[in-house]
Design an enzyme around this catalytic site. Structure first.
Site, short mmCIF file in Angstrom:
data_model
loop_
_atom_site.label_atom_id
_atom_site.label_comp_id
_atom_site.label_asym_id
_atom_site.label_seq_id
_atom_site.Cartn_x
_atom_site.Cartn_y
_atom_site.Cartn_z
N ASN A 45 38.08 32.71 42.23
CA ASN A 45 38.95 31.66 42.76
C ASN A 45 40.38 31.96 42.29
O ASN A 45 40.68 31.78 41.11
CB ASN A 45 38.48 30.29 42.22
CG ASN A 45 39.44 29.18 42.56
OD1 ASN A 45 40.30 29.31 43.43
ND2 ASN A 45 39.29 28.04 41.87
N TRP A 46 41.19 32.42 43.23
CA TRP A 46 42.56 32.80 42.85
C TRP A 46 43.49 31.61 42.68
O TRP A 46 44.62 31.77 42.25
CB TRP A 46 43.14 33.76 43.89
CG TRP A 46 42.60 35.16 43.80
CD1 TRP A 46 41.61 35.63 42.97
CD2 TRP A 46 43.06 36.31 44.55
NE1 TRP A 46 41.41 36.97 43.17
CE2 TRP A 46 42.29 37.42 44.13
CE3 TRP A 46 44.02 36.50 45.54
CZ2 TRP A 46 42.47 38.70 44.66
CZ3 TRP A 46 44.19 37.78 46.08
CH2 TRP A 46 43.43 38.86 45.63
N LYS A 47 43.02 30.43 43.09
CA LYS A 47 43.87 29.22 43.01
C LYS A 47 45.21 29.49 43.72
O LYS A 47 45.25 30.23 44.69
CB LYS A 47 44.05 28.78 41.56
CG LYS A 47 42.72 28.72 40.80
CD LYS A 47 42.84 28.03 39.49
CE LYS A 47 41.51 28.16 38.74
NZ LYS A 47 41.40 27.27 37.61
N HIS A 76 36.58 21.18 43.98
CA HIS A 76 36.98 21.75 42.69
C HIS A 76 37.65 20.65 41.87
O HIS A 76 38.33 19.78 42.42
CB HIS A 76 37.96 22.92 42.93
CG HIS A 76 38.21 23.72 41.69
ND1 HIS A 76 39.06 23.30 40.70
CD2 HIS A 76 37.72 24.92 41.27
CE1 HIS A 76 39.08 24.20 39.73
NE2 HIS A 76 38.27 25.20 40.06
N GLU A 118 40.19 20.61 40.16
CA GLU A 118 41.65 20.52 40.34
C GLU A 118 41.99 19.76 41.62
O GLU A 118 43.01 19.07 41.68
CB GLU A 118 42.25 21.94 40.33
CG GLU A 118 42.24 22.52 38.92
CD GLU A 118 42.22 24.04 38.84
OE1 GLU A 118 42.46 24.70 39.86
OE2 GLU A 118 41.94 24.55 37.73
N GLU A 171 30.93 23.30 36.79
CA GLU A 171 32.13 23.68 36.05
C GLU A 171 32.56 22.52 35.15
O GLU A 171 33.23 21.59 35.61
CB GLU A 171 33.28 23.98 37.02
CG GLU A 171 32.97 25.08 38.01
CD GLU A 171 34.23 25.72 38.54
OE1 GLU A 171 34.39 26.93 38.34
OE2 GLU A 171 35.07 25.01 39.12
N GLY A 220 39.90 27.18 32.59
CA GLY A 220 41.23 27.68 32.24
C GLY A 220 41.62 27.43 30.79
O GLY A 220 42.78 27.59 30.42
N SER A 258 36.02 29.53 32.18
CA SER A 258 36.42 30.60 31.25
C SER A 258 35.41 31.74 31.15
O SER A 258 35.18 32.29 30.08
CB SER A 258 36.73 30.01 29.87
OG SER A 258 37.81 29.10 29.96
N GLY A 285 37.91 31.88 37.65
CA GLY A 285 39.32 31.66 37.96
C GLY A 285 40.18 32.78 37.37
O GLY A 285 40.38 33.83 37.98
N GLY A 286 40.69 32.54 36.17
CA GLY A 286 41.65 33.46 35.54
C GLY A 286 41.22 34.92 35.58
O GLY A 286 42.02 35.80 35.92
C1 PEP Z 1 37.78 27.89 38.25
O1 PEP Z 1 38.91 27.94 38.71
O2 PEP Z 1 36.88 27.45 38.96
C2 PEP Z 1 37.56 28.37 36.88
C3 PEP Z 1 36.34 28.31 36.39
O3 PEP Z 1 38.65 28.87 36.20
P1 PEP Z 1 38.61 29.73 34.83
O4 PEP Z 1 37.62 30.84 35.04
O5 PEP Z 1 40.01 30.23 34.68
O6 PEP Z 1 38.19 28.81 33.74
#
Ligand code: PEP
Length: 242
Positions: free
Chosen positions: A10-12, A94, A96, A163, A169, A203, A224-225
């Site tokens: 997920n590049w957000k 999500h 966010e 999640e 993050g 993470s 994500g990251g």
């Molecule tokens: C996400 O954006 O769904 C996520 C899990 O981010 P991260 O891996 O950065 O925690």
């Protein structure tokens, strides 16, 4: 029936056209993998990402869609449009989006229905906050989100991403025991639990992916990251498929 592992990035709100080189860089790992590999770039890169992946097993997804097919919804994108641009999946609900845009589970369920009708596989996100976990309400909250966010019709192909909000993050990851326990809990609540893929997100990185993805009720991850750097994402793919 064996569930194929899904490793999703997920590049957000990250990435412009120069990020498309990423797809070439992860191609060898994706080609050697037995997992399904998915990248959800920002909407502006969905079509270009799909073109870049035309000859590779990597699939492209959106990060959200509207619940309607078309109409007076300035700034929004429908599931049909995502499918038309080459997406095969869409992340919905999500944390966010739930936080930044006040998305309710009922809205997520309507979006999931629209996604399925457009031929997209929804990746429906659920997860508790830090307070809810501390107060022992994690399972209740996840059960409530699941009950509200799933599309009406049963027997549909969707993916659930668990999640925990406090792990996204932050560099904090839920323990292997807590992840397995929550995934088993979620699977037990689904009508087609044995057939539904359950991803963990929060993470995930090269150093912890293999352990997390080897848990019996974890069928991959939403990342994500660590999906922003081809080297990290390829390492996650490699570690989890050898
Ligand atoms: C996400 O954006 O769904 C996520 C899990 O981010 P991260 O891996 O950065 O925690």
């Amino acid at each position: 029936m064996a569930r194929q592992q899904l490793i999703a990035g997920n590049w957000k709100m990250n990435g412009t056209r120069d990020a498309l080189a990423f797809f070439q860089d992860i191609a060898p790992a994706a080609a050697a993998s037995t997992s399904e590999i998915l990248i959800c770039p920002p909407a502006t890169l969905v079509a270009a990402g799909a073109a870049a992946c035309a000859n590779s097993p990597v699939k492209i997804g959106g990060q959200d869609c509207h619940s309607e097919t078309s109409g007076a919804h300035t700034g929004d994108i429908s599931a049909v449009m995502l499918r038309d641009a080459g997406a095969e999946f869409v992340i919905l609900g999500h944390s966010e989006r739930r936080a930044d845009h006040g998305e309710s589970s009922a809205l997520v369920a309507r979006k999931a229905k629209a996604a399925l009708e457009a031929g997209l596989v929804p990746v429906i996100c659920v997860g508790e906050s830090e307070t809810e976990r501390r107060e022992g309400r994690a399972e209740a909250l996840v059960a409530e989100q699941l009950a509200g966010s799933l599309p009406e019709a049963s027997g549909e192909d969707y993916v659930i991403a668990y999640e925990p909000v406090w792990a996204i993050g932050t560099g904090l990851t839920a323990s292997a025991e807590d992840i397995q326990a929550m995934h088993a809990f979620i699977r037990g609540r689904l009508e087609q639990g044995e057939a539904t893929r359950l991803l963990y997100g929060g993470s995930v990185k090269p150093g912890n992916a293999a352990e997390i993805f080897s848990l019996p009720d974890v069928d991959g991850g939403l990342i994500g990251g660590a999906s922003l750097k081809a080297e990290d994402f390829a390492a996650i793919i490699n570690n989890t498929t050898v």
